[in-house]
Design an enzyme around this catalytic site. Sequence first.
Site, PDB file in Angstrom:
ATOM      1  N   HIS A   1       0.825  -1.205   0.000  1.00  0.00           N
ATOM      2  CA  HIS A   1       0.000   0.000   0.000  1.00  0.00           C
ATOM      3  C   HIS A   1       0.866   1.264   0.000  1.00  0.00           C
ATOM      4  O   HIS A   1       0.639   2.179  -0.801  1.00  0.00           O
ATOM      5  CB  HIS A   1      -0.924  -0.008   1.232  1.00  0.00           C
ATOM      6  CG  HIS A   1      -1.707   1.255   1.417  1.00  0.00           C
ATOM      7  ND1 HIS A   1      -2.735   1.619   0.574  1.00  0.00           N
ATOM      8  CD2 HIS A   1      -1.602   2.249   2.344  1.00  0.00           C
ATOM      9  CE1 HIS A   1      -3.242   2.789   0.984  1.00  0.00           C
ATOM     10  NE2 HIS A   1      -2.574   3.188   2.043  1.00  0.00           N
TER      11      HIS A   1
ATOM     12  N   THR B   1      -4.068   0.374   5.621  1.00  0.00           N
ATOM     13  CA  THR B   1      -4.665  -0.311   4.475  1.00  0.00           C
ATOM     14  C   THR B   1      -3.854  -1.548   4.103  1.00  0.00           C
ATOM     15  O   THR B   1      -2.629  -1.476   3.990  1.00  0.00           O
ATOM     16  CB  THR B   1      -4.728   0.654   3.278  1.00  0.00           C
ATOM     17  OG1 THR B   1      -5.370   1.839   3.719  1.00  0.00           O
ATOM     18  CG2 THR B   1      -5.477   0.055   2.114  1.00  0.00           C
TER      19      THR B   1
ATOM     20  N   GLN C   1      -8.490  15.149   2.189  1.00  0.00           N
ATOM     21  CA  GLN C   1      -7.210  14.722   2.757  1.00  0.00           C
ATOM     22  C   GLN C   1      -6.019  15.328   2.010  1.00  0.00           C
ATOM     23  O   GLN C   1      -5.063  15.816   2.605  1.00  0.00           O
ATOM     24  CB  GLN C   1      -7.155  13.185   2.685  1.00  0.00           C
ATOM     25  CG  GLN C   1      -5.974  12.529   3.366  1.00  0.00           C
ATOM     26  CD  GLN C   1      -6.034  10.995   3.244  1.00  0.00           C
ATOM     27  OE1 GLN C   1      -6.928  10.442   2.610  1.00  0.00           O
ATOM     28  NE2 GLN C   1      -5.095  10.318   3.868  1.00  0.00           N
TER      29      GLN C   1
HETATM   30 MN    MN Z   1      -6.123   4.118   7.567  1.00  0.00          MN
END
Ligand code: MN
Length: 410
Positions: free
Chosen positions: A129, A344, A235
Amino acid sequence: MKSWITYAEDSDFSIYNIPFGVFSIGDSAPRLASAIGDQLIDLRAVAKTGLFDSLNIDASVWDAPFLNDFIALGKETTNKVRLTLQKSLCDEGSMLKDNDSIFLDQSSVVMHLPVQIGDYTDFYSSIEHATNLGKLFRDPENALLPNWRHLPVGYHGRASSIIISGTNIHRPKGQQKPADSDPVFGPCKLLDFELEMGFIIGKDTPLGSNITTDKADDYIFGKVLFNDWSARDIQKWEYVPLGPFLGKNFASSVSPWVVTLEALAPFHVAGPEQTPSVLPYLQYEGERNIDINLQVIIQPEGGEENIVSESNFKYMYWNMAQQLAHHTVNGCNVKVGDMMASGTISGKDEKSYGSMLEISAAGKRSLTLKDGSERKFIKDQDTVIMRGYAQKNGMRVGFGEVKTKVLPAL
Ligand code: MN
């Protein structure tokens, strides 16, 4: 082991599991439960049979709205509760048999947030990730930042907005910065899930102390599925220089049943080799990763389920023992009920990516669902479902699911 309760072969809640959770039925106040097959086990009713008498547990523990007091009894006691229950469910002469007050259909109850969460920390511990994100947003040649292989990167999240599976959320609103204009305010356009697992702290530590990797398991009660919702556009604009904030704190969803670390013990596997070697306080012994199959599903309103990711918790570069050792090495204390999320969980290939950000290559690719509609991110009225289970030698230990529907922005 064979229980006198019958259940489907592929049930997540086999006799090997015996998870813990909190339920209510009708107007009753929430109280503690376990589960087997599609049945819920009312722990207050079990305690009334005298099964746990030798453990000297205060009756108020079973009637609490959270597992915290139960967990705080310590693993010596909670493991005995689990094993006593397991044994009784296999014993043909069990006093639980033919006692109608103990078993309820899981479909007839409402499940609640299992623990009162004091603090929530989110890690970033999947190398696949972190590499995918580094490639998308920074340098494809040098995707990982220099610190990544030396410490489990994390941040302190927000506990108040962690919600139980089945709770709908509204699309969050916030500031976004289009490439060609000043910042704008409005509903998030790039709403995403993050496929994660959470672990729940099982024992307080005093401020100034630390937890070593070899003691970490004593401080971890159990695990849940964790969907760490993300508003990617909010974000992206806000995170510099202090990190995640409003793009992350509007919701994270958890599954209702806490699967104990002990139930997951048979499924341990070796983690990936760590190069360069890590500092001594992050070194560990034994097989500390866990083989847990994970799945993410998008279900459009009134439509079929579409599997969009199949990953595995075993891919994690940094394991839970290392995360906890790092979290506390500076003297930071932890408390019963604190939630630590993995970050993640992506695998090596595209089918195992743990976020739409990766699946859609930051919006460059579309996923076509069974109904012909396309997804780059999550649309209003979509339901996102995550499921997970470990399986080996005829034993299955699973988590059920965490399910959340996205409603339009308010
Ligand atoms: Mn997270």
